[in-house]
Design an enzyme around this catalytic site. Structure first.
Site, mmCIF file in Angstrom:
data_model
loop_
_atom_site.group_PDB
_atom_site.id
_atom_site.type_symbol
_atom_site.label_atom_id
_atom_site.label_comp_id
_atom_site.label_asym_id
_atom_site.label_seq_id
_atom_site.Cartn_x
_atom_site.Cartn_y
_atom_site.Cartn_z
ATOM 1 N N ASP A 1 40.146 32.288 44.337
ATOM 2 C CA ASP A 1 40.834 31.051 44.709
ATOM 3 C C ASP A 1 42.005 31.321 45.656
ATOM 4 O O ASP A 1 42.218 30.603 46.624
ATOM 5 C CB ASP A 1 41.369 30.338 43.460
ATOM 6 C CG ASP A 1 40.316 29.409 42.874
ATOM 7 O OD1 ASP A 1 39.274 29.222 43.543
ATOM 8 O OD2 ASP A 1 40.540 28.892 41.759
ATOM 9 N N ASP B 1 42.957 36.667 43.718
ATOM 10 C CA ASP B 1 41.628 36.350 43.203
ATOM 11 C C ASP B 1 40.900 35.484 44.226
ATOM 12 O O ASP B 1 41.391 35.256 45.328
ATOM 13 C CB ASP B 1 41.714 35.645 41.843
ATOM 14 C CG ASP B 1 42.444 34.307 41.939
ATOM 15 O OD1 ASP B 1 42.782 33.886 43.072
ATOM 16 O OD2 ASP B 1 42.687 33.688 40.894
ATOM 17 N N ASP C 1 47.483 34.241 44.951
ATOM 18 C CA ASP C 1 46.952 35.118 43.910
ATOM 19 C C ASP C 1 45.911 36.072 44.491
ATOM 20 O O ASP C 1 45.238 35.747 45.466
ATOM 21 C CB ASP C 1 46.256 34.286 42.814
ATOM 22 C CG ASP C 1 47.265 33.499 41.987
ATOM 23 O OD1 ASP C 1 48.463 33.834 42.047
ATOM 24 O OD2 ASP C 1 46.852 32.544 41.294
ATOM 25 N N GLU D 1 51.307 29.819 46.648
ATOM 26 C CA GLU D 1 50.257 29.050 45.977
ATOM 27 C C GLU D 1 50.762 28.543 44.628
ATOM 28 O O GLU D 1 51.076 29.320 43.734
ATOM 29 C CB GLU D 1 49.039 29.960 45.770
ATOM 30 C CG GLU D 1 47.999 29.392 44.829
ATOM 31 C CD GLU D 1 46.878 30.399 44.526
ATOM 32 O OE1 GLU D 1 46.881 31.496 45.095
ATOM 33 O OE2 GLU D 1 46.003 30.056 43.711
#
Ligand code: 0RA
Length: 656
Positions: A521, A519, A517, A439
């Site tokens: 997103d 998280d 990541d 990402e």
């Protein structure tokens, strides 16, 4: 063997003959090579034990003698399955000279022996016989209600420990099997409620009129009730279709459902067109999902194409069309379920989920042609909607072909023919090579520094890739990120006749690792990438090529010591360990949310080094359910998605 002889009900004083010796050798063979019988000894095999026992009860239901099946997961991960069928016969089996129950439980493939005329359909993946389950359990107890009496026999590792005993009177009939999986055989011992419940739901849809209950005694709510579900379907496949398409927008007021028998093969089909662009045809043989398709699927496709084409041509709606219509066009936006029952199914293909019986093709073809022809004639309005959808699909496919040709165009590629953004590895053997899909460019940069360039390639992805669930095919092949994935992996799609055919012969890496990541997103991006693989490169998931990297959530420091933690439990434990000297002092805790918060060495050590990283392999436990979940997660409707997320949040390691 002598033990068994001594305990046997029928022939206490007889000497065991060759047959009986074979019996024991049979069960010994199952214990020696369990994977040959149940696939593997990991979670899948563990759940297979339950499915096998349930399949036997389903057979009794299909024979018309049982309409309720109950499954219990006990607190210690042992299992009970019971049904209200006739009960496994307990009288003496003449040829074997012992109780029929004992024969069913101890002889490989003895299941249907006593019930000749009946229509027994278990087979294929399951259908190894309940004796296999018996062989792989440290303890199994069969309790039979039959002829006014309750019979009981207990086994250990497949061997009876006592003769069949009468333990009471009853006015019911039925079979109950309790078992404890053998810890010396299985690598894992934890049953997954959702997996078992999903299978029961599927069985309820596939076999209407049977009530299937599941109770999990490991989990209680505030009022002390066990977690449970009850599945029952009045309309079978029609209900299944409604469930699968819950978040898709239907094109027809009602689904088409046909049910009957052709050349003595029972066939059941439900189908519905929706506004999506995906083809979702799920096929079953004897309640087993045949996701590699086969002759029943081929018969259905052939009939669908021919019947709709004939109708469309006759209607004159194709007159203005400037290009051809092909088979794919008739299936775009189609959800269908095909279920056939075949006496002696031949399963072929890599995962033995492809039906091979040639007689089934013609039977399904004729059956669908006749019914669909009649249906279109009777419902001209619906017929027109379908033909318009097909024309739309053909038009889009035409545009998609042009876009697909762009994938090969040189300007997005470097001189090697590979995407400019790809940092390739030097290794050329795909078996020894892996690629990280990362990402963002910044994390991509860290990964490039941290990697072992000999065998690890890095392809950075620009933020959120296209949601393929909502996009028409040509958009997909116009997206730079998706073109990059295709070319980097060395995978190509489609000839003109079969535009979704995948060619993975030149796959350049055996491990494809999605790294995002930790998280919200990041999870979203991972889901988008997985959706893409599921819809366009499913074969790679099935072949075990797709993995998810697991970056750590915490770094805890004390002096020079650095410790990484992947979950809350680890964090607590490490904090405790590091504060052993009594001080809570000098301890620093860093919560990682992005890959970018690690330097290249840390990223290598925690997430990329094969010696210390955690990779999660992506598998498909239930293709039909996976399809439903992807369409729900990536589709337009919010409430079902919210409900799913609320229910499953406890499995995820993310925070906003
Ligand atoms: C063979 C014959 C008969 C019943 C069964 C098998 C049977 C097996 C299982 C396994 C789970 N539940 C089951 N229920 C029944 C009955 C033969 C007869 O009564 O005539």
């Amino acid at each position: 063997m002598r033990d068994l002889n001594k305990n046997s009900l029928a022939n206490e004083n007889q000497i065991y003959d060759a047959n009986n010796i074979q019996v024991l050798e049979g069960l010994e063979a199952v214990r020696k090579r369990p994977s040959m019988y149940i696939g593997d000894v990991s979670s899948r095999g563990l759940h297979h034990l339950v499915n096998e026992v349930i399949d036997n009860s389903i057979d009794e239901a299909l024979a018309g003698y049982c309409d309720q099946i109950n499954l219990f997961i006990h607190e210690d991960n042992t299992i009970t399955v019971n049904d209200n069928g006739r009960g496994i016969p307990t009288d003496i089996h003449e040829k074997e000279n012992r109780s029929a129950l004992e024969v069913v439980m101890t002889v490989l493939h003895a299941g249907g022996k006593f019930d000749k005329g009946s229509y027994k359909v278990s087979g294929g993946l399951h259908g190894v016989g309940v004796s296999c389950v018996n062989a792989l359990t440290s303890k199994l107890v069969a309790t039979i209600h039959r002829d006014g009496k309750i019979f009981r026999q207990e086994y250990q590792k497949g061997k009876p420990v006592n003769p069949v005993e009468v333990i009471g009177d009853t006015d019911k009939t039925g079979t109950e099997i309790y078992f404890e999986p053998d810890d010396s055989i299985f690598l894992v011992r934890e049953y997954n409620y959702d997996l078992l419940a999903t299978r029961l739901r599927e069985l309820a849809f596939l076999n209407k009129g049977i009530r299937l209950n599941i109770t999990d005694e490991r989990i209680k709510d505030e009022e002390g009730n066990y977690q449970s579900d009850s599945f029952y379907s009045e309309e079978g496949l029609k209900d299944f279709l409604k469930y699968l398409d819950e978040t898709r927008e239907a094109l027809m007021p009602d689904s088409i459902s046909i049910e009957g028998e052709k050349n003595s093969i029972p066939v059941e089909i439900a189908m519905q067109y929706n506004t999506s662009f995906a083809e979702n045809i799920h096929s079953y043989v004897n309640n087993i999902n045949t996701h590699e398709g086969g002759t029943h699927m081929a018969g259905f496709r052939r009939a669908l194409t021919r019947t709709l084409k004939t109708y469309a041509e006759k209607s004159g709606m194709l007159a203005k069309l400037k290009f051809d219509i092909n088979g794919d066009d008739f299936r775009e936006g189609l959800t269908a379920i095909i279920s056939v029952k075949v006496m002696e199914p031949q399963f072929e293909g890599q995962t033995k989920t492809k039906l091979g019986n040639s007689e089934v093709m013609g039977a399904v073809d004729q059956f669908v042609s006749e019914h669909l022809f009649y249906y279109l004639d009777e419902n001209p309005k619906v017929a027109k909607t379908i033909v318009n959808k097909v024309i739309l699909a053909a038009t889009a496919r035409h545009a998609a072909r042009k876009a697909r040709e762009l994938v090969q165009r040189k300007n997005v590629l470097s001189s090697s023919g590979l995407p400019g953004k790809l940092a390739d590895c030097s290794e050329r053997d795909p078996d020894k090579s892996e690629i990280y899909l990362v990402e963002g460019d910044s994390a991509g940069g860290t990964a490039k520094q941290g990697r072992d360039r000999k065998f690890q390639a890095i392809l950075p992805l620009k933020g959120k890739i296209l949601n393929v669930e909502k996009a028409m095919q040509h958009k997909i092949f116009e997206s730079d990120e998706i073109k990059n994935i295709f070319t980097a992996l060395g995978v190509s799609v489609g000839t003109e006749e079969d535009s979704k055919a995948l060619n993975t012969d030149k796959l350049r890496y055996s491990k494809i690792i999605i790294m995002t990541d930790a998280d919200v997103d990041g999870s979203h991006i991972a889901t988008l990438v997985l959706t893409f693989f599921f819809r366009y490169m499913r074969e790679l998931i099935e072949n075990g090529n797709i993995y998810i990297a697991t970056p750590p959530l915490y770094l805890i420091r004390k002096g020079k010591e650095e410790r990484f933690c992947w979950n809350e439990d680890e964090r607590k434990q490490v904090v405790q360990e590091l504060s052993k000297d009594g001080t809570e002092k000098g301890l620093s805790l860093q919560r990682y949310k992005g890959l970018g918060e690690m330097n290249s060495e840390q990223l290598w050590h925690t997430t990329m080094n094969p010696g210390s990283r955690i990779l999660r392999q992506v598998t498909i436990e239930n293709g039909t359910e996976a399809d439903r979940i992807f369409s729900m997660l990536m589709g337009d409707e919010v409430p079902p998605r919210r409900e799913f997320i609320e229910k499953n949040a406890r499995y995820a390691n993310i925070d906003a």
